[in-house]
Write a protein that holds these residues in place. Structure first.
Motif, mmCIF file in Angstrom:
data_model
loop_
_atom_site.group_PDB
_atom_site.id
_atom_site.type_symbol
_atom_site.label_atom_id
_atom_site.label_comp_id
_atom_site.label_asym_id
_atom_site.label_seq_id
_atom_site.Cartn_x
_atom_site.Cartn_y
_atom_site.Cartn_z
ATOM 1 N N ARG A 158 0.833 -1.203 0.000
ATOM 2 C CA ARG A 158 0.000 0.000 0.000
ATOM 3 C C ARG A 158 0.871 1.257 0.000
ATOM 4 N NH1 ARG A 158 -5.153 1.623 1.850
ATOM 5 N NH2 ARG A 158 -5.724 -0.521 2.353
ATOM 6 N N ASN A 159 2.017 1.208 0.660
ATOM 7 C CA ASN A 159 2.901 2.372 0.763
ATOM 8 C C ASN A 159 3.671 2.665 -0.525
ATOM 9 O OD1 ASN A 159 4.587 0.208 0.831
ATOM 10 N ND2 ASN A 159 5.441 0.597 2.875
ATOM 11 N N GLY A 160 3.371 1.912 -1.596
ATOM 12 C CA GLY A 160 4.015 2.162 -2.881
ATOM 13 C C GLY A 160 5.427 1.612 -2.956
ATOM 14 N N LEU A 161 5.822 0.817 -1.972
ATOM 15 C CA LEU A 161 7.186 0.296 -1.914
ATOM 16 C C LEU A 161 7.184 -1.216 -2.092
ATOM 17 C CD1 LEU A 161 8.285 2.367 1.212
ATOM 18 C CD2 LEU A 161 8.787 2.876 -1.190
ATOM 19 N N CYS A 218 0.495 2.310 7.475
ATOM 20 C CA CYS A 218 1.313 3.348 6.816
ATOM 21 C C CYS A 218 0.450 4.566 6.503
ATOM 22 C CB CYS A 218 1.975 2.794 5.555
ATOM 23 S SG CYS A 218 0.836 2.002 4.409
ATOM 24 N N ALA A 219 -0.793 4.329 6.052
ATOM 25 C CA ALA A 219 -1.679 5.447 5.718
ATOM 26 C C ALA A 219 -2.050 6.233 6.976
ATOM 27 C CB ALA A 219 -2.936 4.924 5.022
ATOM 28 N N THR A 235 1.194 13.351 6.252
ATOM 29 C CA THR A 235 0.598 14.252 5.271
ATOM 30 C C THR A 235 -0.514 13.601 4.441
ATOM 31 O OG1 THR A 235 1.234 15.797 3.525
ATOM 32 C CG2 THR A 235 2.426 13.742 3.588
ATOM 33 N N GLU A 236 -0.987 12.442 4.911
ATOM 34 C CA GLU A 236 -2.085 11.716 4.253
ATOM 35 C C GLU A 236 -1.811 11.468 2.777
ATOM 36 O OE1 GLU A 236 -5.675 13.799 5.168
ATOM 37 O OE2 GLU A 236 -5.448 13.484 7.314
ATOM 38 N N ALA A 237 -0.576 11.105 2.493
ATOM 39 C CA ALA A 237 -0.202 10.852 1.096
ATOM 40 C C ALA A 237 -0.553 9.434 0.652
ATOM 41 C CB ALA A 237 1.301 11.082 0.920
ATOM 42 N N ILE A 238 -0.868 8.566 1.614
ATOM 43 C CA ILE A 238 -1.124 7.160 1.290
ATOM 44 C C ILE A 238 -2.616 6.875 1.402
ATOM 45 C CG2 ILE A 238 -0.606 4.766 1.955
ATOM 46 C CD1 ILE A 238 2.058 5.778 3.096
ATOM 47 N N ILE A 298 7.979 3.103 6.005
ATOM 48 C CA ILE A 298 8.831 1.907 6.118
ATOM 49 C C ILE A 298 8.870 1.473 7.583
ATOM 50 C CG2 ILE A 298 11.211 1.058 5.906
ATOM 51 C CD1 ILE A 298 11.569 3.008 3.548
ATOM 52 N N LYS A 299 9.132 2.455 8.448
ATOM 53 C CA LYS A 299 9.264 2.185 9.891
ATOM 54 C C LYS A 299 8.042 1.452 10.452
ATOM 55 C CE LYS A 299 8.340 5.665 12.895
ATOM 56 N NZ LYS A 299 8.581 6.888 13.702
ATOM 57 N N ILE A 300 6.865 1.930 10.088
ATOM 58 C CA ILE A 300 5.641 1.460 10.741
ATOM 59 C C ILE A 300 5.135 0.124 10.182
ATOM 60 C CG2 ILE A 300 3.938 2.568 9.194
ATOM 61 C CD1 ILE A 300 3.935 2.811 13.021
#
Ligand code: SF4
Ligand code: SF4
Length: 359
Positions: A242-245, A286-287, A292-295, A339-341
Protein backbone atom coordinates in the motif's frame (compact mmCIF):
# COMPACT_ATOMS: atom_id res chain seq x y z
CA UNK A 1 12.47 -5.69 19.69
CA UNK A 2 11.11 -9.14 20.45
CA UNK A 3 7.97 -10.81 19.19
CA UNK A 4 6.53 -10.14 22.67
CA UNK A 5 7.10 -6.38 22.17
CA UNK A 6 5.30 -6.58 18.87
CA UNK A 7 2.24 -8.20 20.40
CA UNK A 8 2.03 -5.48 23.03
CA UNK A 9 2.59 -2.51 20.72
CA UNK A 10 0.34 -0.69 18.29
CA UNK A 11 0.99 -3.55 15.90
CA UNK A 12 -1.14 -5.86 18.02
CA UNK A 13 -3.27 -7.96 15.70
CA UNK A 14 -1.33 -6.72 12.70
CA UNK A 15 1.41 -9.28 12.35
CA UNK A 16 1.29 -11.06 9.01
CA UNK A 17 1.97 -14.76 8.68
CA UNK A 18 4.59 -15.18 6.00
CA UNK A 19 4.32 -18.19 3.75
CA UNK A 20 6.18 -17.66 0.49
CA UNK A 21 5.10 -19.37 -2.70
CA UNK A 22 6.65 -19.04 -6.13
CA UNK A 23 4.24 -18.19 -8.93
CA UNK A 24 4.38 -18.23 -12.73
CA UNK A 25 3.39 -14.59 -13.24
CA UNK A 26 4.29 -11.42 -11.31
CA UNK A 27 1.68 -10.37 -8.74
CA UNK A 28 0.95 -6.94 -10.26
CA UNK A 29 -2.10 -6.34 -12.47
CA UNK A 30 -1.63 -3.97 -15.40
CA UNK A 31 -4.01 -2.53 -17.95
CA UNK A 32 -1.92 -2.52 -21.10
CA UNK A 33 -4.00 0.17 -22.84
CA UNK A 34 -3.08 2.62 -20.04
CA UNK A 35 0.45 1.46 -19.34
CA UNK A 36 3.19 3.64 -20.74
CA UNK A 37 6.90 3.88 -20.15
CA UNK A 38 7.50 6.35 -17.35
CA UNK A 39 8.73 9.82 -18.28
CA UNK A 40 11.68 10.67 -16.00
CA UNK A 41 10.66 14.31 -16.11
CA UNK A 42 7.66 13.32 -13.98
CA UNK A 43 9.86 12.12 -11.11
CA UNK A 44 9.01 14.38 -8.20
CA UNK A 45 12.60 15.55 -7.67
CA UNK A 46 12.80 16.54 -11.35
CA UNK A 47 9.52 18.46 -11.08
CA UNK A 48 10.96 20.52 -8.22
CA UNK A 49 13.32 21.93 -10.84
CA UNK A 50 10.96 22.60 -13.77
CA UNK A 51 7.25 22.32 -12.89
CA UNK A 52 6.19 25.86 -12.07
CA UNK A 53 2.52 24.73 -11.99
CA UNK A 54 3.20 22.75 -8.79
CA UNK A 55 3.45 24.07 -5.25
CA UNK A 56 6.77 22.28 -4.72
CA UNK A 57 8.50 24.15 -7.56
CA UNK A 58 11.98 25.28 -6.44
CA UNK A 59 11.29 24.11 -2.88
CA UNK A 60 14.53 22.30 -2.12
CA UNK A 61 14.34 20.67 1.25
CA UNK A 62 17.98 21.34 2.16
CA UNK A 63 17.11 25.05 2.40
CA UNK A 64 15.15 24.27 5.59
CA UNK A 65 18.06 22.64 7.43
CA UNK A 66 19.26 25.68 9.36
CA UNK A 67 15.71 26.59 10.48
CA UNK A 68 15.03 23.04 11.59
CA UNK A 69 18.34 22.79 13.49
CA UNK A 70 17.48 26.00 15.34
CA UNK A 71 14.23 24.44 16.62
CA UNK A 72 16.36 21.98 18.65
CA UNK A 73 14.21 18.87 18.21
CA UNK A 74 15.63 15.41 18.91
CA UNK A 75 17.16 13.91 15.78
CA UNK A 76 17.40 17.28 14.01
CA UNK A 77 20.72 18.60 15.34
CA UNK A 78 23.66 19.86 13.30
CA UNK A 79 25.36 16.53 14.08
CA UNK A 80 22.38 14.53 12.79
CA UNK A 81 22.27 16.49 9.53
CA UNK A 82 26.05 16.27 9.08
CA UNK A 83 25.78 12.49 9.28
CA UNK A 84 22.77 12.32 6.98
CA UNK A 85 24.54 14.36 4.29
CA UNK A 86 27.77 12.33 4.68
CA UNK A 87 25.82 9.10 4.20
CA UNK A 88 25.23 9.88 0.51
CA UNK A 89 28.84 10.58 -0.38
CA UNK A 90 29.74 7.36 -2.21
CA UNK A 91 26.47 7.41 -4.14
CA UNK A 92 26.93 11.04 -5.14
CA UNK A 93 30.70 11.15 -5.73
CA UNK A 94 31.55 7.75 -7.24
CA UNK A 95 30.40 7.82 -10.85
CA UNK A 96 31.74 4.27 -11.33
CA UNK A 97 28.80 3.03 -9.27
CA UNK A 98 26.44 3.74 -12.17
CA UNK A 99 28.68 2.97 -15.13
CA UNK A 100 27.50 1.35 -18.35
CA UNK A 101 31.04 0.44 -19.44
CA UNK A 102 34.35 -0.63 -17.88
CA UNK A 103 35.04 1.62 -14.93
CA UNK A 104 38.03 3.92 -15.21
CA UNK A 105 40.41 3.63 -12.30
CA UNK A 106 43.05 5.97 -10.91
CA UNK A 107 45.78 3.42 -11.49
CA UNK A 108 47.94 4.16 -14.54
CA UNK A 109 48.41 1.31 -17.02
CA UNK A 110 51.26 -0.94 -15.95
CA UNK A 111 53.81 -2.57 -18.22
CA UNK A 112 53.30 -6.10 -16.99
CA UNK A 113 49.80 -6.47 -18.48
CA UNK A 114 49.99 -8.49 -21.69
CA UNK A 115 46.87 -9.85 -23.41
CA UNK A 116 43.67 -8.43 -21.93
CA UNK A 117 42.04 -11.77 -21.06
CA UNK A 118 38.83 -10.04 -20.03
CA UNK A 119 37.98 -9.42 -23.69
CA UNK A 120 37.14 -13.06 -24.39
CA UNK A 121 33.80 -14.42 -23.25
CA UNK A 122 33.65 -16.92 -20.41
CA UNK A 123 31.88 -19.93 -21.87
CA UNK A 124 28.50 -20.53 -20.27
CA UNK A 125 27.40 -24.16 -20.51
CA UNK A 126 24.81 -23.97 -17.73
CA UNK A 127 23.10 -20.63 -16.86
CA UNK A 128 22.11 -22.10 -13.48
CA UNK A 129 25.80 -22.22 -12.53
CA UNK A 130 26.20 -18.65 -13.73
CA UNK A 131 23.34 -17.61 -11.44
CA UNK A 132 25.12 -19.22 -8.52
CA UNK A 133 28.36 -17.33 -8.98
CA UNK A 134 26.65 -14.02 -9.79
CA UNK A 135 24.59 -14.31 -6.60
CA UNK A 136 27.62 -15.28 -4.53
CA UNK A 137 29.48 -12.25 -5.91
CA UNK A 138 26.56 -9.92 -5.23
CA UNK A 139 26.34 -11.21 -1.68
CA UNK A 140 30.10 -10.80 -1.24
CA UNK A 141 29.83 -7.16 -2.33
CA UNK A 142 27.02 -6.60 0.16
CA UNK A 143 23.65 -7.24 -1.53
CA UNK A 144 21.02 -8.50 0.93
CA UNK A 145 18.71 -10.06 -1.68
CA UNK A 146 19.33 -10.93 -5.34
CA UNK A 147 16.86 -12.00 -8.03
CA UNK A 148 17.19 -12.49 -11.78
CA UNK A 149 14.57 -11.92 -14.49
CA UNK A 150 14.15 -11.16 -18.15
CA UNK A 151 14.30 -7.39 -18.72
CA UNK A 152 10.70 -6.28 -19.34
CA UNK A 153 11.18 -3.17 -21.46
CA UNK A 154 7.89 -1.67 -20.24
CA UNK A 155 9.81 -0.73 -17.10
CA UNK A 156 12.53 1.28 -18.88
CA UNK A 157 12.09 5.04 -18.62
CA UNK A 158 10.52 6.51 -21.75
CA UNK A 159 13.68 8.10 -23.16
CA UNK A 160 16.03 5.19 -22.41
CA UNK A 161 17.39 3.09 -25.25
CA UNK A 162 19.11 -0.16 -24.41
CA UNK A 163 20.28 -2.59 -27.11
CA UNK A 164 18.26 -5.80 -27.43
CA UNK A 165 21.23 -7.95 -26.40
CA UNK A 166 20.72 -6.75 -22.80
CA UNK A 167 18.04 -9.34 -22.16
CA UNK A 168 18.60 -10.00 -18.48
CA UNK A 169 18.23 -8.05 -15.26
CA UNK A 170 19.97 -8.76 -11.96
CA UNK A 171 17.97 -7.00 -9.26
CA UNK A 172 19.51 -6.45 -5.85
CA UNK A 173 18.11 -5.20 -2.55
CA UNK A 174 20.23 -3.57 0.14
CA UNK A 175 18.97 -3.71 3.70
CA UNK A 176 18.86 -0.33 5.49
CA UNK A 177 19.85 0.04 9.14
CA UNK A 178 16.85 -0.90 11.29
CA UNK A 179 17.76 1.30 14.26
CA UNK A 180 18.18 4.43 12.14
CA UNK A 181 14.84 3.90 10.39
CA UNK A 182 13.04 3.84 13.77
CA UNK A 183 13.87 7.55 14.16
CA UNK A 184 11.87 8.60 11.08
CA UNK A 185 11.06 11.32 10.16
CA UNK A 186 14.20 12.64 11.89
CA UNK A 187 17.61 12.88 10.24
CA UNK A 188 19.16 9.60 11.53
CA UNK A 189 16.60 7.77 9.36
CA UNK A 190 17.83 9.82 6.41
CA UNK A 191 21.37 8.66 7.22
CA UNK A 192 20.20 5.03 7.01
CA UNK A 193 18.67 5.80 3.63
CA UNK A 194 21.83 7.53 2.38
CA UNK A 195 24.03 4.65 3.47
CA UNK A 196 21.70 2.31 1.57
CA UNK A 197 22.23 4.38 -1.59
CA UNK A 198 26.00 4.55 -1.08
CA UNK A 199 26.17 0.78 -0.62
CA UNK A 200 24.28 0.41 -3.89
CA UNK A 201 27.09 2.20 -5.73
CA UNK A 202 29.70 -0.13 -4.22
CA UNK A 203 27.73 -3.32 -4.97
CA UNK A 204 26.88 -2.24 -8.52
CA UNK A 205 30.51 -1.42 -9.32
CA UNK A 206 31.74 -4.75 -7.96
CA UNK A 207 29.13 -6.90 -9.71
CA UNK A 208 29.32 -4.83 -12.92
CA UNK A 209 33.09 -5.25 -13.19
CA UNK A 210 32.81 -8.94 -12.33
CA UNK A 211 30.49 -9.40 -15.32
CA UNK A 212 32.83 -7.38 -17.58
CA UNK A 213 35.81 -9.47 -16.49
CA UNK A 214 33.85 -12.50 -17.72
CA UNK A 215 33.70 -10.86 -21.15
CA UNK A 216 30.06 -9.66 -21.00
CA UNK A 217 28.44 -6.24 -20.72
CA UNK A 218 26.80 -4.63 -17.70
CA UNK A 219 24.61 -1.55 -17.33
CA UNK A 220 24.65 -0.57 -13.65
CA UNK A 221 21.60 1.33 -12.44
CA UNK A 222 20.36 2.82 -9.21
CA UNK A 223 17.01 4.60 -9.39
CA UNK A 224 17.92 5.74 -12.91
CA UNK A 225 17.19 4.06 -16.28
CA UNK A 226 14.17 1.94 -15.27
CA UNK A 227 11.53 1.45 -12.57
CA UNK A 228 13.12 -0.76 -9.93
CA UNK A 229 10.01 -2.03 -8.13
CA UNK A 230 8.31 -3.93 -10.99
CA UNK A 231 11.69 -5.38 -11.96
CA UNK A 232 12.19 -6.55 -8.38
CA UNK A 233 8.73 -8.16 -8.45
CA UNK A 234 9.61 -9.88 -11.75
CA UNK A 235 12.84 -11.14 -10.15
CA UNK A 236 11.04 -12.66 -7.17
CA UNK A 237 12.18 -10.29 -4.45
CA UNK A 238 8.76 -9.30 -3.12
CA UNK A 239 5.36 -7.71 -3.71
CA UNK A 240 4.05 -4.15 -3.91
CA UNK A 241 2.62 -2.67 -0.70
CA UNK A 242 0.00 0.00 0.00
CA UNK A 243 2.90 2.37 0.76
CA UNK A 244 4.02 2.16 -2.88
CA UNK A 245 7.19 0.30 -1.91
CA UNK A 246 8.48 -3.19 -2.51
CA UNK A 247 7.69 -5.39 0.49
CA UNK A 248 10.17 -8.22 0.84
CA UNK A 249 9.44 -11.21 3.08
CA UNK A 250 12.86 -10.83 4.67
CA UNK A 251 13.18 -7.10 5.46
CA UNK A 252 9.73 -5.74 4.64
CA UNK A 253 10.09 -2.40 2.81
CA UNK A 254 13.34 -1.53 4.67
CA UNK A 255 15.53 -1.90 1.59
CA UNK A 256 16.88 0.08 -1.37
CA UNK A 257 16.87 -1.40 -4.86
CA UNK A 258 19.40 -1.39 -7.68
CA UNK A 259 19.82 -3.41 -10.85
CA UNK A 260 22.21 -4.46 -13.61
CA UNK A 261 21.17 -5.18 -17.21
CA UNK A 262 23.41 -7.66 -18.96
CA UNK A 263 23.95 -9.96 -21.94
CA UNK A 264 25.40 -12.64 -19.63
CA UNK A 265 23.27 -15.80 -20.04
CA UNK A 266 21.30 -16.36 -16.83
CA UNK A 267 18.39 -18.47 -15.60
CA UNK A 268 15.38 -16.57 -14.30
CA UNK A 269 13.99 -16.71 -10.78
CA UNK A 270 10.24 -17.00 -10.33
CA UNK A 271 8.10 -14.22 -8.85
CA UNK A 272 6.79 -14.80 -5.34
CA UNK A 273 3.61 -14.11 -3.40
CA UNK A 274 3.16 -14.08 0.35
CA UNK A 275 -0.17 -12.35 0.81
CA UNK A 276 0.86 -8.68 0.86
CA UNK A 277 -2.10 -7.29 -1.06
CA UNK A 278 -4.68 -8.96 1.17
CA UNK A 279 -2.79 -7.93 4.31
CA UNK A 280 -2.50 -4.31 3.15
CA UNK A 281 -6.26 -4.11 2.51
CA UNK A 282 -6.87 -4.33 6.26
CA UNK A 283 -3.63 -3.08 7.83
CA UNK A 284 -3.47 0.58 6.66
CA UNK A 285 -0.87 1.47 9.32
CA UNK A 286 1.31 3.35 6.82
CA UNK A 287 -1.68 5.45 5.72
CA UNK A 288 -2.68 6.20 9.33
CA UNK A 289 0.85 7.26 10.33
CA UNK A 290 1.79 9.26 7.23
CA UNK A 291 2.09 12.87 8.44
CA UNK A 292 0.60 14.25 5.27
CA UNK A 293 -2.08 11.72 4.25
CA UNK A 294 -0.20 10.85 1.10
CA UNK A 295 -1.12 7.16 1.29
CA UNK A 296 -4.58 5.91 0.34
CA UNK A 297 -6.98 4.64 3.03
CA UNK A 298 -9.17 2.95 0.40
CA UNK A 299 -9.90 -0.71 0.98
CA UNK A 300 -9.21 -1.70 -2.60
CA UNK A 301 -6.42 -0.71 -4.99
CA UNK A 302 -7.37 1.27 -8.09
CA UNK A 303 -6.20 2.33 -11.55
CA UNK A 304 -6.85 6.01 -10.65
CA UNK A 305 -3.63 8.01 -10.20
CA UNK A 306 -3.34 10.78 -7.59
CA UNK A 307 -0.89 13.14 -9.30
CA UNK A 308 1.22 13.55 -12.43
CA UNK A 309 4.22 11.84 -10.82
CA UNK A 310 2.32 8.54 -10.72
CA UNK A 311 2.72 6.15 -13.64
CA UNK A 312 -0.75 5.00 -14.78
CA UNK A 313 -1.71 1.49 -15.86
CA UNK A 314 -1.16 -0.58 -12.71
CA UNK A 315 -3.77 -1.63 -10.15
CA UNK A 316 -2.41 -0.34 -6.85
CA UNK A 317 -2.73 2.20 -4.08
CA UNK A 318 -1.19 5.26 -5.71
CA UNK A 319 0.82 7.41 -3.30
CA UNK A 320 0.39 11.17 -3.60
CA UNK A 321 4.10 11.91 -3.92
CA UNK A 322 3.42 15.65 -4.24
CA UNK A 323 2.12 15.69 -0.66
CA UNK A 324 4.93 13.40 0.41
CA UNK A 325 7.58 15.72 -1.04
CA UNK A 326 6.02 18.82 0.55
CA UNK A 327 6.24 17.09 3.93
CA UNK A 328 9.93 16.34 3.30
CA UNK A 329 10.42 20.02 2.54
CA UNK A 330 8.69 21.11 5.76
CA UNK A 331 10.63 18.46 7.68
CA UNK A 332 13.99 19.55 6.27
CA UNK A 333 14.87 15.96 5.44
CA UNK A 334 13.36 12.85 3.95
CA UNK A 335 10.92 10.57 5.71
CA UNK A 336 10.74 6.77 6.11
CA UNK A 337 7.71 6.50 8.38
CA UNK A 338 5.84 4.28 5.91
CA UNK A 339 8.83 1.91 6.12
CA UNK A 340 9.26 2.18 9.89
CA UNK A 341 5.64 1.46 10.74
CA UNK A 342 5.08 -1.44 8.33
CA UNK A 343 4.55 -4.73 10.20
CA UNK A 344 6.74 -6.53 7.66
CA UNK A 345 9.60 -4.23 8.75
CA UNK A 346 8.77 -4.54 12.44
CA UNK A 347 8.94 -8.30 12.12
CA UNK A 348 12.29 -8.18 10.37
CA UNK A 349 13.74 -5.79 12.94
CA UNK A 350 12.59 -8.31 15.56
CA UNK A 351 14.21 -11.07 13.45
CA UNK A 352 11.08 -13.15 13.04
CA UNK A 353 10.92 -12.94 9.24
CA UNK A 354 12.13 -15.87 7.14
CA UNK A 355 15.84 -15.92 6.36
CA UNK A 356 16.77 -14.90 2.83
CA UNK A 357 16.80 -17.85 0.45
CA UNK A 358 20.10 -19.57 -0.22
CA UNK A 359 22.23 -17.86 -2.81
S1 SF4 B 1 7.68 8.96 3.12
FE1 SF4 B 1 6.60 9.85 4.90
S2 SF4 B 1 5.40 11.51 3.99
FE2 SF4 B 1 5.99 10.20 2.32
S3 SF4 B 1 4.31 8.72 2.05
FE3 SF4 B 1 5.81 7.76 3.44
S4 SF4 B 1 5.07 8.29 5.49
FE4 SF4 B 1 4.07 9.71 4.05
S1 SF4 C 1 1.99 -0.68 6.75
FE1 SF4 C 1 1.12 -0.28 4.75
S2 SF4 C 1 2.45 -1.39 3.31
FE2 SF4 C 1 2.87 -2.22 5.36
S3 SF4 C 1 1.49 -3.97 5.51
FE3 SF4 C 1 0.40 -2.21 6.42
S4 SF4 C 1 -0.82 -1.36 4.72
FE4 SF4 C 1 0.74 -2.74 3.82
Amino acid sequence: MTSHDIKTSKHKGKIPKISIKTVQKPSYIVEHSKLQRFDQKAIIFERVMWDSSWEGYKKRYDEKVLDVVTQGKDGYSRVDFALAYASWIIHDAFAGGFSWTKIKTYRTPVDNIGIDWTKTKHEVDDPQKTNAFIKRAAKLFGASLIGICRLNRNWLYADVKIPERFENAIVMAVEMDAGGITTSPAAPAAASTGVGYSKMAFILAGVGEFIRNLGYEAIQCGNDTALSIPLAIDAGLGELGRNGLLITPHYGPRIRLCKIFTDLPLKYDKPIEFGVKEFCKKCKLCAKHCETEAISMDNEPTFEVTCRSNNPGALKWYVDVERCYLFWWENGTDCSTCIKICPYNIMSAARINPSPREF
